[in-house]
Scaffold this active site. Sequence first.
Site, PDB file in Angstrom:
ATOM      1  N   ASP A  59       0.829  -1.214   0.000  1.00  0.00           N
ATOM      2  CA  ASP A  59       0.000   0.000   0.000  1.00  0.00           C
ATOM      3  C   ASP A  59       0.864   1.265   0.000  1.00  0.00           C
ATOM      4  O   ASP A  59       1.964   1.265   0.557  1.00  0.00           O
ATOM      5  CB  ASP A  59      -0.900  -0.028   1.247  1.00  0.00           C
ATOM      6  CG  ASP A  59      -2.008   0.995   1.165  1.00  0.00           C
ATOM      7  OD1 ASP A  59      -2.311   1.476   0.047  1.00  0.00           O
ATOM      8  OD2 ASP A  59      -2.581   1.335   2.216  1.00  0.00           O
ATOM      9  N   HIS A 117       3.058   3.351  -8.937  1.00  0.00           N
ATOM     10  CA  HIS A 117       2.859   1.921  -9.219  1.00  0.00           C
ATOM     11  C   HIS A 117       4.092   1.329  -9.910  1.00  0.00           C
ATOM     12  O   HIS A 117       4.477   0.194  -9.639  1.00  0.00           O
ATOM     13  CB  HIS A 117       1.612   1.712 -10.081  1.00  0.00           C
ATOM     14  CG  HIS A 117       0.331   2.052  -9.362  1.00  0.00           C
ATOM     15  ND1 HIS A 117       0.061   1.639  -8.075  1.00  0.00           N
ATOM     16  CD2 HIS A 117      -0.759   2.776  -9.747  1.00  0.00           C
ATOM     17  CE1 HIS A 117      -1.134   2.094  -7.702  1.00  0.00           C
ATOM     18  NE2 HIS A 117      -1.645   2.791  -8.694  1.00  0.00           N
ATOM     19  N   LEU A 146      10.922 -20.694  -3.854  1.00  0.00           N
ATOM     20  CA  LEU A 146       9.872 -19.827  -3.313  1.00  0.00           C
ATOM     21  C   LEU A 146       8.546 -20.026  -4.054  1.00  0.00           C
ATOM     22  O   LEU A 146       8.513 -20.063  -5.280  1.00  0.00           O
ATOM     23  CB  LEU A 146      10.301 -18.356  -3.457  1.00  0.00           C
ATOM     24  CG  LEU A 146       9.251 -17.328  -3.033  1.00  0.00           C
ATOM     25  CD1 LEU A 146       9.101 -17.293  -1.508  1.00  0.00           C
ATOM     26  CD2 LEU A 146       9.602 -15.935  -3.567  1.00  0.00           C
TER      27      LEU A 146
HETATM   28  C1  FPP Z   1      -1.901   0.205  -3.310  1.00  0.00           C
HETATM   29  O1  FPP Z   1      -1.380   1.523  -3.330  1.00  0.00           O
HETATM   30  C2  FPP Z   1      -1.351  -0.570  -4.391  1.00  0.00           C
HETATM   31  C3  FPP Z   1      -2.071  -1.165  -5.376  1.00  0.00           C
HETATM   32  C4  FPP Z   1      -3.534  -1.053  -5.477  1.00  0.00           C
HETATM   33  C5  FPP Z   1      -1.435  -1.920  -6.432  1.00  0.00           C
HETATM   34  C6  FPP Z   1      -0.157  -2.600  -6.077  1.00  0.00           C
HETATM   35  C7  FPP Z   1       0.675  -2.637  -7.287  1.00  0.00           C
HETATM   36  C8  FPP Z   1       2.010  -2.729  -7.327  1.00  0.00           C
HETATM   37  C9  FPP Z   1       2.856  -2.890  -6.145  1.00  0.00           C
HETATM   38  C10 FPP Z   1       2.731  -2.637  -8.621  1.00  0.00           C
HETATM   39  C11 FPP Z   1       2.899  -3.982  -9.240  1.00  0.00           C
HETATM   40  C12 FPP Z   1       1.646  -4.296  -9.901  1.00  0.00           C
HETATM   41  C13 FPP Z   1       1.257  -5.511 -10.334  1.00  0.00           C
HETATM   42  C14 FPP Z   1      -0.109  -5.582 -10.829  1.00  0.00           C
HETATM   43  C15 FPP Z   1       2.103  -6.710 -10.355  1.00  0.00           C
HETATM   44  P1  FPP Z   1      -2.404   2.691  -3.577  1.00  0.00           P
HETATM   45  O2  FPP Z   1      -2.462   2.983  -5.028  1.00  0.00           O
HETATM   46  O3  FPP Z   1      -3.731   2.381  -2.972  1.00  0.00           O
HETATM   47  O4  FPP Z   1      -1.710   3.866  -2.813  1.00  0.00           O
HETATM   48  P2  FPP Z   1      -2.453   5.047  -2.032  1.00  0.00           P
HETATM   49  O5  FPP Z   1      -3.275   4.400  -0.943  1.00  0.00           O
HETATM   50  O6  FPP Z   1      -1.330   5.855  -1.499  1.00  0.00           O
HETATM   51  O7  FPP Z   1      -3.289   5.767  -3.037  1.00  0.00           O
END
Ligand code: FPP
Length: 260
Positions: free
Chosen positions: A29, A46, A140
């Site tokens: 997150d 991302h 893993l």
């Molecule tokens: C949450 O941060 C993150 C996600 C919803 C996506 C997680 C994705 C990655 C780590 C990149 C790799 C992606 C894939 C599909 C392999 P947020 O966007 O909710 O952050 P915020 O709460 O600060 O807005």
Amino acid sequence: MRSVTSNKPDVAADPRPLRVPVHVGVIMDGNGRWAASRGLPRIEGHRRGLEALRGAVRTAIDFKLDYLTVYSFSMENWSRPVTEVADLMGLLKRFIRNDLADLKKANVKIKVIGRRDDLKPDIRALLQEAETATCGGTGLNLIVAFNYGARQEIAAAARALAEEARSGLIDPADIDEAFFASRLDTAGVPDPDLIIRTSGEQRLSNFLMWQAAYSEFVFLPIHWPDFDRKAFAAAVEEFGARERRFGGVTPAATASAART
Ligand code: FPP
């Protein structure tokens, strides 16, 4: 070596502290906030999140974890702007296309959990390809939770069991915890010992709700793109210092009660 099939160790019989997690779940997150705090578009957060994911997989291999489950797209994430959803789908494709050969070489076995029906055919095909290409991996186990939701997973398991009962294949009286778990996406996977969430938020957000019954939680005040080997090590170390009782008491408390 601890058994990876037992979700609920008998702590009275085995009083050794359980220091190294077998299975770590990660709620990645804070990508958006990481980007916003730098005046960058969310997609940049991302993209950097994908780099952090690659690093986390390498660290999990180095730490000799058996399972790493990463929450990469929740069923609730469809409510984001269409452009962001498209960006996340694009990153998943990039991850599989670019990294599959290296993951296979590193002996990683990929499993995808979540609902595939809602995904476009090219994404479904890639997920299948990732699983098939790495099915012989003995290192893993990387579990990618994509279009995943724990409530939906539990409802689907209940539906499957109800249908089996209606067809006369099973007796409802036989449904116990283990039987139910065998109908979840994570059938055969030990429950997570440790769940790490970045960004400072302290909630489960529909991630592995059944499986997390006895997980330890570590909430880190950093955003996911900043999650590095040091942060991973600190979380594992904190896990190692925790006392896990699984609803029982510690052997020390048992001994002390016997003395009184
Ligand atoms: C949450 O941060 C993150 C996600 C919803 C996506 C997680 C994705 C990655 C780590 C990149 C790799 C992606 C894939 C599909 C392999 P947020 O966007 O909710 O952050 P915020 O709460 O600060 O807005």
